[in-house]
Design a protein around this motif. Structure first.
Motif, PDB file in Angstrom:
ATOM      1  N   LYS A 157       0.840  -1.193   0.000  1.00 31.45           N
ATOM      2  CA  LYS A 157       0.000   0.000   0.000  1.00 31.45           C
ATOM      3  C   LYS A 157       0.876   1.244   0.000  1.00 31.45           C
ATOM      4  N   TYR A 204       1.063   5.072   1.175  1.00 32.11           N
ATOM      5  CA  TYR A 204       0.505   6.016   2.133  1.00 32.11           C
ATOM      6  C   TYR A 204       0.947   7.429   1.727  1.00 32.11           C
ATOM      7  N   ILE A 228      -4.346  10.787   5.796  1.00 26.83           N
ATOM      8  CA  ILE A 228      -3.376   9.988   5.057  1.00 26.83           C
ATOM      9  C   ILE A 228      -4.161   9.139   4.058  1.00 26.83           C
ATOM     10  N   VAL A 255      -4.663   6.103   1.537  1.00 30.51           N
ATOM     11  CA  VAL A 255      -4.136   4.751   1.381  1.00 30.51           C
ATOM     12  C   VAL A 255      -4.492   4.273  -0.023  1.00 30.51           C
ATOM     13  N   GLU A 285      -7.321   4.757  -4.523  1.00 24.89           N
ATOM     14  CA  GLU A 285      -7.402   5.090  -3.111  1.00 24.89           C
ATOM     15  C   GLU A 285      -8.514   4.259  -2.471  1.00 24.89           C
ATOM     16  N   LYS A 314      -9.072   6.875   3.724  1.00 24.32           N
ATOM     17  CA  LYS A 314      -8.273   7.940   4.325  1.00 24.32           C
ATOM     18  C   LYS A 314      -8.215   7.702   5.830  1.00 24.32           C
ATOM     19  N   VAL A 337       3.998   2.611   9.881  1.00 22.91           N
ATOM     20  CA  VAL A 337       4.227   3.838   9.116  1.00 22.91           C
ATOM     21  C   VAL A 337       4.185   5.006  10.087  1.00 22.91           C
ATOM     22  N   SER A 378       0.220  -0.871   9.337  1.00 22.31           N
ATOM     23  CA  SER A 378      -0.188  -1.043   7.939  1.00 22.31           C
ATOM     24  C   SER A 378      -0.988  -2.316   7.702  1.00 22.31           C
ATOM     25  N   ASP A 438      -4.370  -0.566   9.206  1.00 21.08           N
ATOM     26  CA  ASP A 438      -4.549   0.850   8.895  1.00 21.08           C
ATOM     27  C   ASP A 438      -5.169   1.622  10.059  1.00 21.08           C
TER      28      ASP A 438
END
Length: 356
Positions: A177, A179, A195, A197, A205, A208, A226, A246, A249
């Motif tokens: 992914k 970011y 952010i 993704v 995308e 978010k 991340v 990640s 998320d």
């Protein structure tokens, strides 16, 4: 264009005991393979002055210890343009993002010769590209117009633009992914706080993630986390560092932090701090290892950029001095002692390495 970003100085305010509560002891202890290539030299991107059209590209040859202050100009008989913002070497090519000129310059790193110059414009208007990252045969360029450009690294052609948030800055890749830090930095005081993704298989995308306002710096560690550094709104919303898992998320932690950049090499993250200091944070133990990486009496006037050579462990710090005259690049060994320095162009912000 880092002076345009109103760079904040980093101050850690949380005790190490807080970090210790999130240790990654249960994660893999496997060390990454050590690279075996041999370095030929290094490039330093000097952004120059905003609207002055004086970006330069210094080259330092390790064999003869010779410094060429603007190799791109010497080889191509033209300048790079206005405000070089990012540079990366990937495969056999070097990629230079020039923000105000809205161009991407693709260069042969061994000769300095331009292979292709790409205009990043929309109906004649500059997209204002910021940063570049890579995955397999694709390059991804964040643009202040709210898009990420997708470049095929073989054909050197832009294939598509992915819509993200406002004024995206740095990017990081983890778990297949991409970011993207949506800063909203040109919309004071109404900053973005997300952010994006992006699924690297579909190039779309997917969601978010909400973080503190004005996220700018991103870096991924080898454990699937991340790190996001947000500047805040310069008033009641303070700077912070968020850690995103990640795999899910989800934001795992959000700590009071002040900083505009982060570079991770192995288990160590290097984060500029106030007073020309460079903090060292261990991403595995989630503790500060050193308040200042520099162990001798070297003084940095204006810490502007950091790069780590994964081959040698050398750490390079760029010093913008007074932002208007020539800068300097310092090379430190892995113990934090200065080895040498190079006098380069105005506002040096990035160092990249070239193999033989």
């Amino acid at each position: 264009m880092k002076q345009f970003q109103q760079k904040s100085l980093l101050i850690l305010v949380l005790a190490a005991s807080i970090f210790a509560s999130c240790k990654k002891d249960d994660r893999s202890n496997t060390e990454p393979e050590q690279p075996t290539a041999e370095r030929k030299g290094l490039y330093v991107l000097c952004e120059g002055l905003f609207n002055a059209n004086n970006t330069s590209l210094a080259y330092y040859n390790y064999d003869d210890k010779q410094l060429t202050t603007d190799r791109f100009l010497a080889v191509n008989k033209r300048g790079l343009g206005d405000t070089g913002n990012d540079i990366k070497v990937y495969g056999s090519k070097m990629y230079i993002v020039v923000n105000v000129s809205s161009t991407l310059e693709i260069v042969n790193p061994h000769t300095g010769a331009s292979l292709k110059k790409i205009d990043l414009k929309d109906k004649g208007l500059g997209r204002q590209p910021r940063y570049i990252v890579f995955n397999k045969n694709k390059a991804f360029i964040s643009n202040f117009d709210g898009t990420v450009a997708v470049l095929d690294t073989a054909s050197m052609a832009i294939e598509q633009y992915i819509k993200v948030g406002r004024n995206p800055e740095q990017m990081a890749i983890s778990n297949n992914k991409l970011y993207v830090a949506n800063s909203g930095g040109l919309d004071y005081p109404n900053y973005d706080n997300s952010i994006s993704v992006i699924n690297l298989n579909t190039l779309k995308e997917t969601k978010k993630i909400t973080v503190v306002e004005n996220p700018r710096a991103l870096a991924a560690d080898q454990y699937g986390d991340v790190y996001v550094l947000s500047v805040g709104n310069y008033a009641d919303v303070k700077p912070s560092m968020a850690t995103i898992d990640s795999k899910t998320d989800e934001v795992k932690t959000e700590l009071a932090f002040s900083g505009g950049s982060i570079v991770i090499s192995g288990d160590l993250a290097y984060i500029p701090a106030s007073g020309g200091k460079l903090k060292v944070f261990n991403v595995k133990t989630e503790k500060i290892e050193k308040e200042n990486f520099i162990t001798d009496d070297t003084k940095i006037t204006t810490l502007y950029g950091v790069a780590v050579d994964d081959l040698t462990g050398e750490v390079f710090i760029t010093d913008a001095k007074n932002y208007t005259t020539g800068g300097e690049v310092f090379c430190f060994d892995k113990t934090g002692k200065k080895k040498y320095s190079l006098n380069v162009g105005i506002n040096p912000n990035n160092v990249v390495f070239v193999n033989k």
